[in-house]
Design a protein around this motif. Structure first.
Motif, PDB file in Angstrom:
ATOM      1  N   PRO A  83      41.506  47.279  37.418  1.00  0.00           N
ATOM      2  CA  PRO A  83      40.220  47.575  38.049  1.00  0.00           C
ATOM      3  C   PRO A  83      39.176  48.110  37.072  1.00  0.00           C
ATOM      4  O   PRO A  83      37.981  48.059  37.363  1.00  0.00           O
ATOM      5  N   VAL A  84      39.598  48.606  35.916  1.00  0.00           N
ATOM      6  CA  VAL A  84      38.640  49.121  34.929  1.00  0.00           C
ATOM      7  C   VAL A  84      37.796  47.981  34.377  1.00  0.00           C
ATOM      8  O   VAL A  84      36.586  48.124  34.150  1.00  0.00           O
ATOM      9  N   THR A  85      38.423  46.824  34.165  1.00  0.00           N
ATOM     10  CA  THR A  85      37.720  45.675  33.596  1.00  0.00           C
ATOM     11  C   THR A  85      37.389  44.611  34.629  1.00  0.00           C
ATOM     12  O   THR A  85      36.671  43.662  34.317  1.00  0.00           O
ATOM     13  N   ILE A 141      29.223  43.236  35.077  1.00  0.00           N
ATOM     14  CA  ILE A 141      30.045  42.588  34.063  1.00  0.00           C
ATOM     15  C   ILE A 141      30.671  43.659  33.180  1.00  0.00           C
ATOM     16  O   ILE A 141      30.004  44.562  32.712  1.00  0.00           O
ATOM     17  N   TYR A 142      31.981  43.546  33.004  1.00  0.00           N
ATOM     18  CA  TYR A 142      32.718  44.558  32.266  1.00  0.00           C
ATOM     19  C   TYR A 142      33.028  44.084  30.849  1.00  0.00           C
ATOM     20  O   TYR A 142      33.062  42.896  30.567  1.00  0.00           O
ATOM     21  N   CYS A 143      33.363  44.975  30.004  1.00  0.00           N
ATOM     22  CA  CYS A 143      33.839  44.855  28.631  1.00  0.00           C
ATOM     23  C   CYS A 143      34.080  43.422  28.148  1.00  0.00           C
ATOM     24  O   CYS A 143      35.082  42.803  28.470  1.00  0.00           O
ATOM     25  N   ASN A 161      50.794  52.350  37.869  1.00  0.00           N
ATOM     26  CA  ASN A 161      49.916  52.864  36.811  1.00  0.00           C
ATOM     27  C   ASN A 161      48.481  52.362  36.954  1.00  0.00           C
ATOM     28  O   ASN A 161      47.849  51.919  35.989  1.00  0.00           O
ATOM     29  N   ASN A 162      47.978  52.412  38.187  1.00  0.00           N
ATOM     30  CA  ASN A 162      46.592  52.037  38.486  1.00  0.00           C
ATOM     31  C   ASN A 162      46.266  50.589  38.163  1.00  0.00           C
ATOM     32  O   ASN A 162      45.106  50.238  37.904  1.00  0.00           O
ATOM     33  N   LYS A 163      47.281  49.736  38.201  1.00  0.00           N
ATOM     34  CA  LYS A 163      47.085  48.295  38.136  1.00  0.00           C
ATOM     35  C   LYS A 163      47.852  47.659  39.290  1.00  0.00           C
ATOM     36  O   LYS A 163      48.878  48.185  39.724  1.00  0.00           O
ATOM     37  N   ALA A 164      47.347  46.536  39.773  1.00  0.00           N
ATOM     38  CA  ALA A 164      47.992  45.845  40.890  1.00  0.00           C
ATOM     39  C   ALA A 164      48.678  44.581  40.391  1.00  0.00           C
ATOM     40  O   ALA A 164      48.215  43.944  39.428  1.00  0.00           O
ATOM     41  N   TYR A 165      49.761  44.208  41.086  1.00  0.00           N
ATOM     42  CA  TYR A 165      50.538  43.032  40.718  1.00  0.00           C
ATOM     43  C   TYR A 165      50.762  42.173  41.955  1.00  0.00           C
ATOM     44  O   TYR A 165      51.351  42.630  42.931  1.00  0.00           O
ATOM     45  N   ILE A 166      50.245  40.951  41.898  1.00  0.00           N
ATOM     46  CA  ILE A 166      50.432  39.983  42.981  1.00  0.00           C
ATOM     47  C   ILE A 166      51.447  38.952  42.508  1.00  0.00           C
ATOM     48  O   ILE A 166      51.323  38.412  41.400  1.00  0.00           O
TER      49      ILE A 166
END
Length: 344
Positions: free
Chosen positions: A288-290, A6-8, A266-271
């Motif tokens: 992916p960080v969270t 579980i993240y932030c 920028n290290n984020k994905a967009y669907i």
């Protein structure tokens, strides 16, 4: 496999507050822009796209007349779309194929031809050579007589090696195969541990692959996984639907779909776009960080499925696709951090 941790909690609560209605009203939730040249080839859907350097390449697919295609075009932000070499005559025209890039060379293969047969051949393209070369077919290295033909699979590359996973051949698949260019051979890897599926998306962020969405038995899949190629290990992440009754972060999740387009910036994905009951215009951002998703401004062109997306010069582009009897050859760009401009 273990569940991802579980993240932030603070970020989770913030993102959970961005419901679907908020997304459409938030001026800072991204901006789509039209105005790019149309494809130099047919309107189409179910194509492949890959990026080498500062150029994107798009080809194959099916057009509005039901014709399967083998042509390819390249795109740059300054020059738009121009033709390049078609797949050679020895390669079937196809739709529902896959593509990946390893060390500056693109590999295109699998899919379905006009006779309804699934394919297992692969073809390599290098911009320096400017032509296509035949490569090893996707076959089981332990049983060369067993071909692994399929359509609507996913493909990605990590550290100079290509991977093909899932897809459809008389039913959904969950197997995974690694291609080593130096050997021109395929190797079995650990099977995908989620539900079998086709028409999924895969993307890579910092050498970690992710696999999401897709359909099997007419059901859009909600499980979401990452793949650590070095360890040949699948790890399950949070679902992409509201399946957690104990927390609120996913209350507005409506991400599950099939035949969507995906790109990374920028290290984020967009669907974006795809099919979920009907044809969708929704766009979702993955961090992916969270391990959290946030809804962004919906695609501003016609709703569609079977489109492709790619990133050039830190700009996301979405092109082609279909909706009912309409097929598309337009191209839009998307800036997920820009202020909405209704005039674009």
């Amino acid at each position: 496999m273990q569940k991802a941790g579980i993240y932030c909690c603070i970020l989770a609560a913030m993102l959970a507050g961005c419901n679907k209605d908020d997304s459409s009203d938030d001026e800072n939730n991204g901006n789509w822009k039209k105005g790019y040249p149309e494809l130099s080839g047919d309107q189409r859907a179910e194509s492949v796209v890959f990026v080498i350097g500062d150029t994107a390449y798009l080809g194959t697919g099916i057009n509005r007349d039901g014709e399967y295609l083998r042509d390819f075009m390249k795109f740059t932000a300054n020059q738009g779309w121009t033709q390049i070499a078609d797949l050679p005559e020895g390669a079937d025209a196809r739709s529902g194929a896959v593509a990946f890039v390893a060390d500056g060379t693109a590999y295109v293969g699998t899919g379905q031809n006009e006779d309804g047969y699934r394919l297992n051949d692969f073809w390599a393209y290098s911009p320096l050579k400017g032509y296509w070369e035949k490569k090893a077919k996707l076959v089981d290295p332990d049983n060369a007589a067993r071909d692994l033909s399929r359509k609507d699979a996913v493909a990605f590359a990590v550290k100079g090696k290509g991977y093909v996973a899932t897809g459809w051949e008389q039913g959904g698949l969950n197997d995974v195969w690694q291609y080593v260019p130096a050997d021109d051979k395929w190797y079995r890897r650990r099977s995908f541990e989620g539900a079998k599926r086709s028409e999924a998306v895969a993307f890579v962020i910092q050498d970690i692959a992710y696999l999401a969405t897709g359909v099997n038995n007419s059901e859009n899949k909600v499980d979401f996984w990452m793949y650590k190629a070095d360890e040949d290990d699948w790890v399950q992440l949070r679902d992409i639907a509201n399946t957690n009754d104990e927390e609120d972060y996913d209350n507005d999740y409506d991400i599950a779909c099939s035949n969507a387009a995906v790109a990374v910036k920028n290290n984020k994905a967009y669907i974006s776009t795809g099919t979920k009951g009907g044809i969708s215009k929704q766009t979702w951002e993955y961090n992916p960080v969270t391990d959290m998703w946030a809804q962004k401004r919906e695609f501003e062109g016609a709703a569609r499925t079977g489109a492709v997306a790619f990133t050039l010069g830190n700009v996301i582009y979405l092109s082609t696709g279909r909706s009912s009897g309409s097929y598309f050859d337009d191209t839009y760009s998307f800036d997920p951090d820009a202020t909405y401009d209704e005039k674009d």
